[in-house]
Design a protein around this motif. Structure first.
Motif, mmCIF file in Angstrom:
data_model
loop_
_atom_site.group_PDB
_atom_site.id
_atom_site.type_symbol
_atom_site.label_atom_id
_atom_site.label_comp_id
_atom_site.label_asym_id
_atom_site.label_seq_id
_atom_site.Cartn_x
_atom_site.Cartn_y
_atom_site.Cartn_z
ATOM 1 N N LEU A 83 0.814 -1.210 0.000
ATOM 2 C CA LEU A 83 0.000 0.000 0.000
ATOM 3 C C LEU A 83 0.854 1.270 0.000
ATOM 4 O O LEU A 83 0.344 2.373 0.187
ATOM 5 C CB LEU A 83 -0.959 -0.001 1.206
ATOM 6 N N TYR A 84 2.160 1.123 -0.251
ATOM 7 C CA TYR A 84 3.032 2.302 -0.320
ATOM 8 C C TYR A 84 2.743 3.055 -1.625
ATOM 9 O O TYR A 84 2.602 2.437 -2.682
ATOM 10 C CB TYR A 84 4.500 1.866 -0.253
ATOM 11 N N GLY A 85 2.691 4.377 -1.527
ATOM 12 C CA GLY A 85 2.462 5.162 -2.733
ATOM 13 C C GLY A 85 1.153 5.930 -2.698
ATOM 14 O O GLY A 85 0.737 6.508 -3.697
ATOM 15 N N ASP A 86 0.520 5.962 -1.536
ATOM 16 C CA ASP A 86 -0.729 6.691 -1.329
ATOM 17 C C ASP A 86 -0.618 8.129 -1.847
ATOM 18 O O ASP A 86 -1.504 8.617 -2.529
ATOM 19 C CB ASP A 86 -1.039 6.673 0.177
ATOM 20 N N GLY A 87 0.473 8.796 -1.527
ATOM 21 C CA GLY A 87 0.609 10.208 -1.897
ATOM 22 C C GLY A 87 1.350 10.432 -3.208
ATOM 23 O O GLY A 87 1.700 11.579 -3.545
ATOM 24 N N PHE A 88 1.580 9.361 -3.969
ATOM 25 C CA PHE A 88 2.416 9.495 -5.179
ATOM 26 C C PHE A 88 1.749 10.423 -6.205
ATOM 27 O O PHE A 88 2.425 11.240 -6.845
ATOM 28 C CB PHE A 88 2.682 8.109 -5.765
ATOM 29 N N GLY A 89 0.421 10.303 -6.368
ATOM 30 C CA GLY A 89 -0.291 11.168 -7.318
ATOM 31 C C GLY A 89 -0.146 12.646 -6.952
ATOM 32 O O GLY A 89 0.173 13.475 -7.805
ATOM 33 N N ASP A 90 -0.354 12.958 -5.678
ATOM 34 C CA ASP A 90 -0.222 14.354 -5.235
ATOM 35 C C ASP A 90 1.210 14.842 -5.417
ATOM 36 O O ASP A 90 1.451 15.990 -5.794
ATOM 37 C CB ASP A 90 -0.616 14.494 -3.753
ATOM 38 N N PHE A 91 2.169 13.961 -5.139
ATOM 39 C CA PHE A 91 3.579 14.319 -5.312
ATOM 40 C C PHE A 91 3.852 14.652 -6.780
ATOM 41 O O PHE A 91 4.522 15.640 -7.098
ATOM 42 C CB PHE A 91 4.461 13.146 -4.856
ATOM 43 N N ILE A 92 3.323 13.821 -7.691
ATOM 44 C CA ILE A 92 3.549 14.043 -9.127
ATOM 45 C C ILE A 92 2.947 15.384 -9.555
ATOM 46 O O ILE A 92 3.537 16.111 -10.359
ATOM 47 C CB ILE A 92 2.962 12.867 -9.945
ATOM 48 N N ASP A 93 1.776 15.730 -8.986
ATOM 49 C CA ASP A 93 1.170 17.031 -9.289
ATOM 50 C C ASP A 93 2.117 18.187 -8.987
ATOM 51 O O ASP A 93 2.121 19.194 -9.681
ATOM 52 C CB ASP A 93 -0.096 17.225 -8.432
ATOM 53 N N ARG A 94 2.903 18.026 -7.930
ATOM 54 C CA ARG A 94 3.803 19.123 -7.512
ATOM 55 C C ARG A 94 5.199 18.987 -8.114
ATOM 56 O O ARG A 94 6.046 19.841 -7.889
ATOM 57 C CB ARG A 94 3.940 19.122 -5.981
#
Lengths: 259, 104
Positions: A83-94
């Protein structure tokens, strides 16, 4: 001590936490550097496993460099690597270097929802008899509330994320990618039926409707929200999709409960 | 409340949805869904190319050790599995269940 150790694992200065010793007198910094490298590479590998289409879109070398930045910024908070990568989408946005690929963040979000769906709890779809019972009490329908499958997620995107994702699956071919307009808004319905996680492309009104149901809106209220969003909202087709996906697991009306 | 949606129209749509959902799947009645029907097919994946979609750390994708390994599967378009060549399968084709490889 453990906080120092964890910070040093992700540090870029090559330092080593205080108090480390080695049994054979070799330099602790060198031994620690080996460990640090294994930790970071292991986490990057985990992200590559979980986000294969995101990686395919930017290439392995770029993906791994981006993942390394993410690992440093947001190390895992849970030992469950799946389940690692929860914030990956938000990180990519920034993440400024991918500003030219505005669909990439939502694509990563879609891949993550598929993993959540895979690991979500089981639930049995309502039977035909139970559905018939709900339908028999027509007057109660506007106030009916739906319980949807625990693996169900909706992603509304301003980009063609479902088509992009589908074009990268084994059963697809390159022609699907060739004519793809990535700026076309698409919404995704992700849901697991038995062991198979499916991703459907749904209209904006349908996405609005299903999202409202997941917020425990009544059927009547959800339909009104969907029609306000999209005058072409097709209730029958959307309900049929949910039924086919096995996504409706309970319906409660003011007078009765079916589950 | 702005009564734009009547109970009767909801019942109508609900009933229609149940009959659409009960009908056999065809492209036209699929309600905009685009997922192709697929089936799990054992014994047709090349070495290291089997599918697995459980996320990192659980990964069994890409772990099969031989071509056409009998307990390794791939998702393939529905209906094609038992038409796909598998040199380890007793039927000579992929199978819908795990199987023990015969000597190729």
């Amino acid at each position: 001590m453990s906080a120092d150790f964890a910070d040093a694992l992700l540090a870029t200065d090559g330092g080593c936490p205080p108090g480390l010793t080695t049994w054979n007198g070799s330099a602790p910094e060198k031994r620690f550097a080996v460990y640090r490298n294994n930790v970071v590479v292991g986490l990057i590998d985990a992200l590559a496993d979980s986000f294969p289409v995101t990686q395919a879109l930017v290439g392995e070398e770029f993906f791994r460099a981006m993942a390394r930045e993410f690992v440093r910024a947001e190390p895992p908070r849970s030992p469950v690597l799946a389940l690692y990568g929860d914030g990956f989408g938000d990180f990519i946005d920034r993440f400024a270097p991918v500003a030219a690929l505005p669909y990439l963040a939502d694509l990563a979000r879609l891949e993550y929802l598929r993993i959540l769906a895979f690991h979500a709890a089981d639930a049995s779809p309502l039977t035909q008899e139970a559905l018939g019972g709900v339908l028999a009490d027509e007057a109660a329908l506007p106030l009916a509330r739906f319980a949807l499958h625990p693996s169900l997620f909706v992603l509304a995107s301003a980009h063609a994320v479902v088509s992009l994702w589908a074009a990268h699956q084994a059963e697809s071919d390159a022609r699907q990618l060739a004519g793809l307009d990535t700026t076309r808004a698409e919404s995704a319905l992700v849901c697991r039926r038995e062991l198979a996680v499916e991703a459907f492309r749904i209209a904006p009104g349908a996405a609005c409707f299903i999202a409202a149901l997941t917020r425990d809106a009544s059927l009547g209220a959800a339909v009104e929200q969907a029609l306000a969003r999209d005058a072409d909202f097709d209730l029958a087709a959307t309900l049929a999709l949910l039924l086919r996906a096995g996504a409706i697991v309970g319906i409660t009306t003011p007078r009765r409960t079916q589950a | 409340m702005n009564q734009t949606v009547s109970a009767a129209s909801l019942a109508l749509a609900f009933g229609a949805a149940m009959s659409i959902a009960a009908a056999p799947v065809s492209a036209a009645s699929h309600g905009g869904a685009m997922k192709a029907e697929t089936e799990k097919c054992y014994g047709v994946a090349m070495k290291g190319k089997n599918d697995c979609k459980a996320g990192a750390g659980t990964s069994c994708a890409g772990t099969s050790k031989m071509d056409h390994q009998g307990n390794a599967w791939s998702m393939v378009p529905k209906g094609t599995c038992e038409k796909t060549m598998s040199k380890t399968s007793s039927t000579g084709k992929g199978q819908l269940m795990e199987f023990k490889e015969k000597k190729a």
